[in-house]
Each structure stands twice: as structure tokens, then as C-alpha cells.
Design a protein around this motif. Structure first.
Motif, PDB file in Angstrom:
ATOM      1  N   HIS A  77       0.558  -0.963   0.052  1.00 47.73           N
ATOM      2  CA  HIS A  77       0.274   0.115  -0.089  1.00 47.73           C
ATOM      3  C   HIS A  77       1.196   1.233  -0.202  1.00 47.73           C
ATOM      4  CE1 HIS A  77      -2.478   2.551   1.280  1.00 47.73           C
ATOM      5  NE2 HIS A  77      -3.612   2.464   1.056  1.00 47.73           N
ATOM      6  N   ALA A  78       1.775   0.796   0.634  1.00 49.34           N
ATOM      7  CA  ALA A  78       2.581   2.204   1.345  1.00 49.34           C
ATOM      8  C   ALA A  78       3.588   2.656  -0.582  1.00 49.34           C
ATOM      9  CB  ALA A  78       3.751   2.441   2.077  1.00 49.34           C
ATOM     10  N   ALA A  79       4.227   1.199  -0.599  1.00 45.63           N
ATOM     11  CA  ALA A  79       5.351   1.583  -1.894  1.00 45.63           C
ATOM     12  C   ALA A  79       4.163   2.459  -3.639  1.00 45.63           C
ATOM     13  CB  ALA A  79       5.735   0.374  -2.300  1.00 45.63           C
ATOM     14  N   LEU A  80       2.595   1.589  -3.638  1.00 43.97           N
ATOM     15  CA  LEU A  80       1.798   1.998  -4.749  1.00 43.97           C
ATOM     16  C   LEU A  80       1.445   3.676  -5.096  1.00 43.97           C
ATOM     17  CD1 LEU A  80      -0.477  -0.352  -4.680  1.00 43.97           C
ATOM     18  CD2 LEU A  80       0.948  -0.487  -6.556  1.00 43.97           C
ATOM     19  N   LEU A  97      16.517  -1.377  -3.228  1.00 39.99           N
ATOM     20  CA  LEU A  97      16.208  -2.183  -4.040  1.00 39.99           C
ATOM     21  C   LEU A  97      14.810  -2.409  -3.930  1.00 39.99           C
ATOM     22  CD1 LEU A  97      18.711  -5.438  -4.076  1.00 39.99           C
ATOM     23  CD2 LEU A  97      18.191  -3.464  -5.364  1.00 39.99           C
ATOM     24  N   VAL A  98      14.371  -1.678  -3.218  1.00 38.44           N
ATOM     25  CA  VAL A  98      13.267  -1.514  -2.671  1.00 38.44           C
ATOM     26  C   VAL A  98      12.658  -0.096  -2.796  1.00 38.44           C
ATOM     27  CG1 VAL A  98      13.393  -3.781  -0.832  1.00 38.44           C
ATOM     28  CG2 VAL A  98      13.221  -1.679  -0.240  1.00 38.44           C
ATOM     29  N   PRO A  99      11.164  -0.455  -2.354  1.00 39.37           N
ATOM     30  CA  PRO A  99      11.044   1.611  -2.850  1.00 39.37           C
ATOM     31  C   PRO A  99      11.595   1.816  -1.516  1.00 39.37           C
ATOM     32  CG  PRO A  99       9.003   0.315  -3.690  1.00 39.37           C
ATOM     33  CD  PRO A  99      10.505  -1.034  -3.168  1.00 39.37           C
ATOM     34  N   PRO A 100      11.490   3.240  -0.694  1.00 42.71           N
ATOM     35  CA  PRO A 100      11.580   4.227  -0.131  1.00 42.71           C
ATOM     36  C   PRO A 100      10.773   3.720   1.158  1.00 42.71           C
ATOM     37  CG  PRO A 100      12.355   5.747  -1.628  1.00 42.71           C
ATOM     38  CD  PRO A 100      11.546   4.387  -2.318  1.00 42.71           C
ATOM     39  N   ALA A 101       8.948   3.661   0.579  1.00 44.11           N
ATOM     40  CA  ALA A 101       8.163   3.086   1.417  1.00 44.11           C
ATOM     41  C   ALA A 101       8.580   1.688   1.992  1.00 44.11           C
ATOM     42  CB  ALA A 101       7.193   3.743   0.934  1.00 44.11           C
TER      43      ALA A 101
END
Length: 182
Positions: free
Chosen positions: A61-64, A151-155
Motif C-alpha cells: 500500500h505504501a509503495a503504490l 532494491l525496494v521502494p523507500p516506503a
């Protein structure tokens, strides 16, 4: 104009990484809506699956949202595994909104889906840095104390840190409770 009403992507998302985000963006360029299935939802606090289903929902949810994706077009749904792979697709369909197309680069998922519904449209996505954007790789970097956040979205990195996920992954890698060591 979208080719499909609703697409579906499935994964364990341990953790949700930039490759998963890229896939969601691809699917949403092809579909009006997207169902993101969190598979193996019943597993957590083990080396292969350190995060709970709820933590994975929060990550996704946070990444989107951070990527500017309209959350009204997305369903994030945890689904526990069915032990009988021969009924995998029927089990999945009973747990999620109807979908027109399945997005998967996993050969096993492709085989199961086609065996159970030969008419189902399956799109094999374009992968971005598949060896780097890989949950096993990311968890191994965390265990080794190496840089993984790119490698991952900051969120997602924030969600992992808020859940003490780095410490959890390192503890699980050496724990006697690790099923891989039984």
C-alpha cells in the motif's frame, strides 16, 4: 484504453521490491484495475517468509501510494496457500475479485494456471534486474549487513525498519526455529 478490466499478480512479497512495483505499473498500463495477491499469507516469522500478511499489505500500500498509483484501482488481498496444487486456480478465484488476465513470470504458476484453465490469458512480464530485484537476494543482503535499500521502494524500507524487520531477518537466519534447519 485498457486491454483488460482487471489483472492479477501474485507473489509472497518478502519483501515487496522495485521489480514488483515495476510489474504493478506494467499491469496497470494494460488493465483498469489490479488485484495484488499476497500468497503464502499464513506464513511469517520464518527465514523464507519473515513478514506477516499485514506487514506485506502495509508495504505494498505504501509503495503504490508513494509511486503515485491510484489506490482505488488496486486490491491488495492476502491468500493462504491451498495444499492441493491441482485446485490452486479455483482456490485463488474464490478468494479474490474476478480477473481477466494473470501476470506471472513464474513457470510453476503458469503451468498450474494453464492446466486448470487453458483459456486464461497469462502475460509474462518484462523483468527489471531480476537477479537483483529478488526477495531471497534482498534478505541475504540484509543478513550480511550490506546495502539493500536501493532494491525496494523507500516506503518499503521504512515499513521494514518500523517493524524491526532487519533485526527479525537476521535473527531468523540463525534461529533454531528456522524450519529449513529441522
Amino acid at each position: 484504453m485498457s486491454n483488460f478490466k482487471r489483472g492479477l499478480m501474485t507473489g509472497r512479497y518478502q519483501p515487496f521490491h522495485n521489480g514488483h512495483l515495476f510489474l504493478a505499473q506494467q499491469a496497470l498500463s494494460d488493465c483498469e484495475e489490479l488485484v495484488i495477491v499476497i500468497g503464502s499469507a499464513q506464513f511469517n516469522f520464518i527465514e523464507k517468509d519473515p513478514f506477516t500478511a499485514g506487514e506485506r499489505v502495509a508495504m505494498i500500500h505504501a509503495a503504490l501510494a508513494e509511486a503515485g498509483i491510484d489506490l482505488a484501482k488496486c486490491y491488495i488481498t492476502p491468500v493462504a496457500n491451498d495444499e492441493n496444487n491441482a485446485r490452486w486456480l479455483a482456490h485463488l478465484r474464490s478468494q479474490v475479485p474476478a480477473f481477466d488476465v494473470l501476470y506471472s513470470g513464474n513457470d510453476f504458476v503458469y503451468h498450474l494456471a494453464k492446466a486448470q484453465d487453458p483459456s486464461l490469458t497469462i502475460r509474462r512480464p518484462e523483468f527489471a534486474k531480476r537477479t537483483e530485484y529478488n526477495g531471497t537476494h534482498i534478505r541475504s543482503l540484509i543478513v550480511a549487513g550490506k546495502d539493500w535499500k536501493h532494491l525496494v521502494p523507500p516506503a518499503v524500507a521504512n515499513t521494514i525498519e518500523d517493524a524491526q524487520g532487519v533485526e527479525r531477518i537476521r535473527m531468523l537466519a540463525i534461529s533454531d526455529s528456522n524450519p529449513a534447519r529441522w
